[in-house]
Design a protein around this motif. Structure first.
Motif, PDB file in Angstrom:
ATOM      1  N   LEU A   1       0.852  -1.177   0.000  1.00 28.91           N
ATOM      2  CA  LEU A   1       0.000   0.000   0.000  1.00 28.91           C
ATOM      3  C   LEU A   1       0.895   1.237   0.000  1.00 28.91           C
ATOM      4  O   LEU A   1       2.114   1.133  -0.022  1.00 28.91           O
ATOM      5  CB  LEU A   1      -0.920  -0.020   1.226  1.00 28.91           C
ATOM      6  N   GLY A   2       0.281   2.407   0.024  1.00 29.04           N
ATOM      7  CA  GLY A   2       1.057   3.640   0.044  1.00 29.04           C
ATOM      8  C   GLY A   2       1.729   3.859   1.385  1.00 29.04           C
ATOM      9  O   GLY A   2       1.545   3.085   2.330  1.00 29.04           O
ATOM     10  N   PRO A   3       2.518   4.927   1.504  1.00 28.16           N
ATOM     11  CA  PRO A   3       3.255   5.210   2.745  1.00 28.16           C
ATOM     12  C   PRO A   3       2.339   5.340   3.955  1.00 28.16           C
ATOM     13  O   PRO A   3       1.190   5.778   3.837  1.00 28.16           O
ATOM     14  CB  PRO A   3       3.939   6.553   2.442  1.00 28.16           C
ATOM     15  N   ALA A   4       2.843   4.971   5.121  1.00 31.13           N
ATOM     16  CA  ALA A   4       2.058   5.071   6.351  1.00 31.13           C
ATOM     17  C   ALA A   4       1.721   6.527   6.656  1.00 31.13           C
ATOM     18  O   ALA A   4       2.573   7.404   6.569  1.00 31.13           O
ATOM     19  CB  ALA A   4       2.824   4.457   7.516  1.00 31.13           C
ATOM     20  N   ILE A   5       0.468   6.762   7.016  1.00 35.43           N
ATOM     21  CA  ILE A   5       0.004   8.100   7.375  1.00 35.43           C
ATOM     22  C   ILE A   5      -0.159   8.230   8.886  1.00 35.43           C
ATOM     23  O   ILE A   5       0.218   9.226   9.481  1.00 35.43           O
ATOM     24  CB  ILE A   5      -1.333   8.404   6.680  1.00 35.43           C
ATOM     25  N   GLN A   6      -0.709   7.192   9.512  1.00 32.95           N
ATOM     26  CA  GLN A   6      -0.904   7.191  10.956  1.00 32.95           C
ATOM     27  C   GLN A   6      -0.667   5.797  11.513  1.00 32.95           C
ATOM     28  O   GLN A   6      -0.766   4.798  10.784  1.00 32.95           O
ATOM     29  CB  GLN A   6      -2.323   7.633  11.328  1.00 32.95           C
ATOM     30  N   ALA A   7      -0.376   5.747  12.817  1.00 29.92           N
ATOM     31  CA  ALA A   7      -0.198   4.471  13.522  1.00 29.92           C
ATOM     32  C   ALA A   7      -1.097   4.477  14.759  1.00 29.92           C
ATOM     33  O   ALA A   7      -0.624   4.575  15.891  1.00 29.92           O
ATOM     34  CB  ALA A   7       1.271   4.288  13.909  1.00 29.92           C
ATOM     35  N   PRO A   8      -2.423   4.382  14.574  1.00 28.44           N
ATOM     36  CA  PRO A   8      -3.355   4.472  15.703  1.00 28.44           C
ATOM     37  C   PRO A   8      -3.146   3.367  16.732  1.00 28.44           C
ATOM     38  O   PRO A   8      -2.793   2.233  16.401  1.00 28.44           O
ATOM     39  CB  PRO A   8      -4.733   4.339  15.039  1.00 28.44           C
ATOM     40  N   MET A   9      -3.390   3.730  17.981  1.00 25.84           N
ATOM     41  CA  MET A   9      -3.263   2.788  19.096  1.00 25.84           C
ATOM     42  C   MET A   9      -4.624   2.599  19.759  1.00 25.84           C
ATOM     43  O   MET A   9      -5.639   3.052  19.255  1.00 25.84           O
ATOM     44  CB  MET A   9      -2.225   3.333  20.082  1.00 25.84           C
ATOM     45  N   ARG A  10      -4.638   1.885  20.881  1.00 23.18           N
ATOM     46  CA  ARG A  10      -5.834   1.713  21.700  1.00 23.18           C
ATOM     47  C   ARG A  10      -7.032   1.167  20.931  1.00 23.18           C
ATOM     48  O   ARG A  10      -8.146   1.665  21.041  1.00 23.18           O
ATOM     49  CB  ARG A  10      -6.199   3.040  22.369  1.00 23.18           C
ATOM     50  N   ALA A  11      -6.803   0.127  20.124  1.00 21.95           N
ATOM     51  CA  ALA A  11      -7.886  -0.549  19.392  1.00 21.95           C
ATOM     52  C   ALA A  11      -8.740   0.440  18.607  1.00 21.95           C
ATOM     53  O   ALA A  11      -9.969   0.408  18.649  1.00 21.95           O
ATOM     54  CB  ALA A  11      -8.748  -1.365  20.354  1.00 21.95           C
ATOM     55  N   HIS A  12      -8.089   1.319  17.889  1.00 27.39           N
ATOM     56  CA  HIS A  12      -8.758   2.371  17.122  1.00 27.39           C
ATOM     57  C   HIS A  12      -9.819   1.817  16.171  1.00 27.39           C
ATOM     58  O   HIS A  12     -10.855   2.444  15.949  1.00 27.39           O
ATOM     59  CB  HIS A  12      -7.714   3.159  16.329  1.00 27.39           C
ATOM     60  N   PHE A  13      -9.562   0.646  15.596  1.00 27.33           N
ATOM     61  CA  PHE A  13     -10.518   0.010  14.681  1.00 27.33           C
ATOM     62  C   PHE A  13     -11.239  -1.168  15.339  1.00 27.33           C
ATOM     63  O   PHE A  13     -11.681  -2.096  14.666  1.00 27.33           O
ATOM     64  CB  PHE A  13      -9.812  -0.434  13.405  1.00 27.33           C
ATOM     65  N   GLY A  14     -11.341  -1.129  16.646  1.00 26.28           N
ATOM     66  CA  GLY A  14     -12.022  -2.182  17.369  1.00 26.28           C
ATOM     67  C   GLY A  14     -11.062  -3.242  17.894  1.00 26.28           C
ATOM     68  O   GLY A  14      -9.920  -3.360  17.426  1.00 26.28           O
ATOM     69  N   GLN A  15     -11.516  -4.000  18.843  1.00 32.35           N
ATOM     70  CA  GLN A  15     -10.692  -5.027  19.474  1.00 32.35           C
ATOM     71  C   GLN A  15     -10.756  -6.346  18.704  1.00 32.35           C
ATOM     72  O   GLN A  15     -11.815  -6.747  18.245  1.00 32.35           O
ATOM     73  CB  GLN A  15     -11.140  -5.264  20.911  1.00 32.35           C
ATOM     74  N   GLY A  16      -9.601  -6.989  18.587  1.00 30.00           N
ATOM     75  CA  GLY A  16      -9.541  -8.307  17.989  1.00 30.00           C
ATOM     76  C   GLY A  16     -10.020  -9.361  18.966  1.00 30.00           C
ATOM     77  O   GLY A  16     -10.274  -9.074  20.137  1.00 30.00           O
ATOM     78  N   THR A  17     -10.145 -10.591  18.482  1.00 31.59           N
ATOM     79  CA  THR A  17     -10.635 -11.670  19.338  1.00 31.59           C
ATOM     80  C   THR A  17      -9.652 -12.833  19.438  1.00 31.59           C
ATOM     81  O   THR A  17      -9.809 -13.706  20.272  1.00 31.59           O
ATOM     82  CB  THR A  17     -11.975 -12.222  18.810  1.00 31.59           C
ATOM     83  N   GLY A  18      -8.641 -12.852  18.594  1.00 23.06           N
ATOM     84  CA  GLY A  18      -7.658 -13.940  18.622  1.00 23.06           C
ATOM     85  C   GLY A  18      -6.559 -13.660  19.629  1.00 23.06           C
ATOM     86  O   GLY A  18      -6.654 -12.754  20.460  1.00 23.06           O
ATOM     87  N   PRO A  19      -5.476 -14.426  19.561  1.00 24.85           N
ATOM     88  CA  PRO A  19      -4.347 -14.213  20.459  1.00 24.85           C
ATOM     89  C   PRO A  19      -3.618 -12.910  20.123  1.00 24.85           C
ATOM     90  O   PRO A  19      -3.793 -12.357  19.034  1.00 24.85           O
ATOM     91  CB  PRO A  19      -3.440 -15.422  20.188  1.00 24.85           C
ATOM     92  N   ILE A  20      -2.856 -12.401  21.067  1.00 28.97           N
ATOM     93  CA  ILE A  20      -1.983 -11.255  20.804  1.00 28.97           C
ATOM     94  C   ILE A  20      -0.623 -11.823  20.407  1.00 28.97           C
ATOM     95  O   ILE A  20       0.054 -12.466  21.200  1.00 28.97           O
ATOM     96  CB  ILE A  20      -1.881 -10.339  22.028  1.00 28.97           C
ATOM     97  N   MET A  21      -0.249 -11.609  19.150  1.00 33.47           N
ATOM     98  CA  MET A  21       0.924 -12.275  18.588  1.00 33.47           C
ATOM     99  C   MET A  21       2.242 -11.577  18.925  1.00 33.47           C
ATOM    100  O   MET A  21       3.246 -12.238  19.181  1.00 33.47           O
ATOM    101  CB  MET A  21       0.790 -12.364  17.064  1.00 33.47           C
TER     102      MET A  21
END
Length: 209
Positions: free
Chosen positions: A48-68
């Motif tokens: 994809l194109g260059p990174a614009i932001q690196a959001p934290m704190r589950a910005h797009f919602g919380q996952g449900t699998g393991p934390i890798m």
């Protein structure tokens, strides 16, 4: 190795929660030490194109699998996110409220048109911008480009450097979209930088408003 990372729950293919596949299941990345350098590696790995932001704190919602991964510390030049410094696979002290995300730039642009709806098509491969050869270029290919850029339906698919010749590498040749693809990179083609063209054959589009 693109398939071992994905973006989830964004509003488009350029953003989302970062998930990593360890060979058995998908999981998230903890946002401890997460920054734009880490996001840059993810965006490049996904072409994809260059990174614009690196959001934290589950910005797009919380996952449900393991934390890798946790405490990921990329320089920004790594090829894969798993090649960056980290605590080790599945070693963390986090919850999914700390899931890391990225927002990447669009990996396609129109150049040299008289407005934003037209121009020579250029693609970003994670390192530099380049053009598309016009062999097999048609309105179906243009349709995908226009949709990807959130413009109106394709009106024309000009060939032979209609909007001028590019100066970077030629990224794609023999692009053969059905017209339904989400991204030009999803269409059948020769492969990145595999071509038999010169910039006099650069492909263009004219999109509706």
């Amino acid at each position: 190795m693109i398939s071992n990372i994905r973006l989830v729950d964004g509003s488009n293919i350029y953003e989302g929660r970062v998930e990593v596949y360890d060979g058995t299941e998908w999981g998230t990345i903890c946002d401890d030490d997460w920054d734009i350098n880490d996001a840059q590696v993810v965006c490049r790995q996904l072409r994809l194109g260059p990174a614009i932001q690196a959001p934290m704190r589950a910005h797009f919602g919380q996952g449900t699998g393991p934390i890798m991964l946790d405490n990921v510390r990329c320089s920004g030049s790594e090829t894969f996110i798993t090649g960056c410094l980290n605590r080790g696979m599945r070693v963390h002290d986090c919850g999914h409220s700390e899931d890391a995300s990225v927002i990447c730039g669009v990996n396609i642009r129109l150049v040299n048109g008289s407005n934003i709806y037209e121009g020579r098509v250029e693609v970003y491969d994670g390192t530099e911008w380049g053009t598309i050869c016009d062999n097999s270029w048609d309105i179906n290919d243009a349709q995908v480009v226009c949709r990807q850029l959130r413009l109106g339906p394709a009106i024309q698919a000009p060939r032979q450097a209609y909007f001028g010749q590019g100066i970077g590498p030629i990224m794609f040749d023999n692009v053969q979209c059905s017209g339904n693809e989400t991204s030009i990179t999803d269409c059948p083609k020769r492969g990145m930088r595999v071509h038999y063209c010169g910039h006099s054959e650069d492909a263009s589009v004219v999109c509706g408003k």
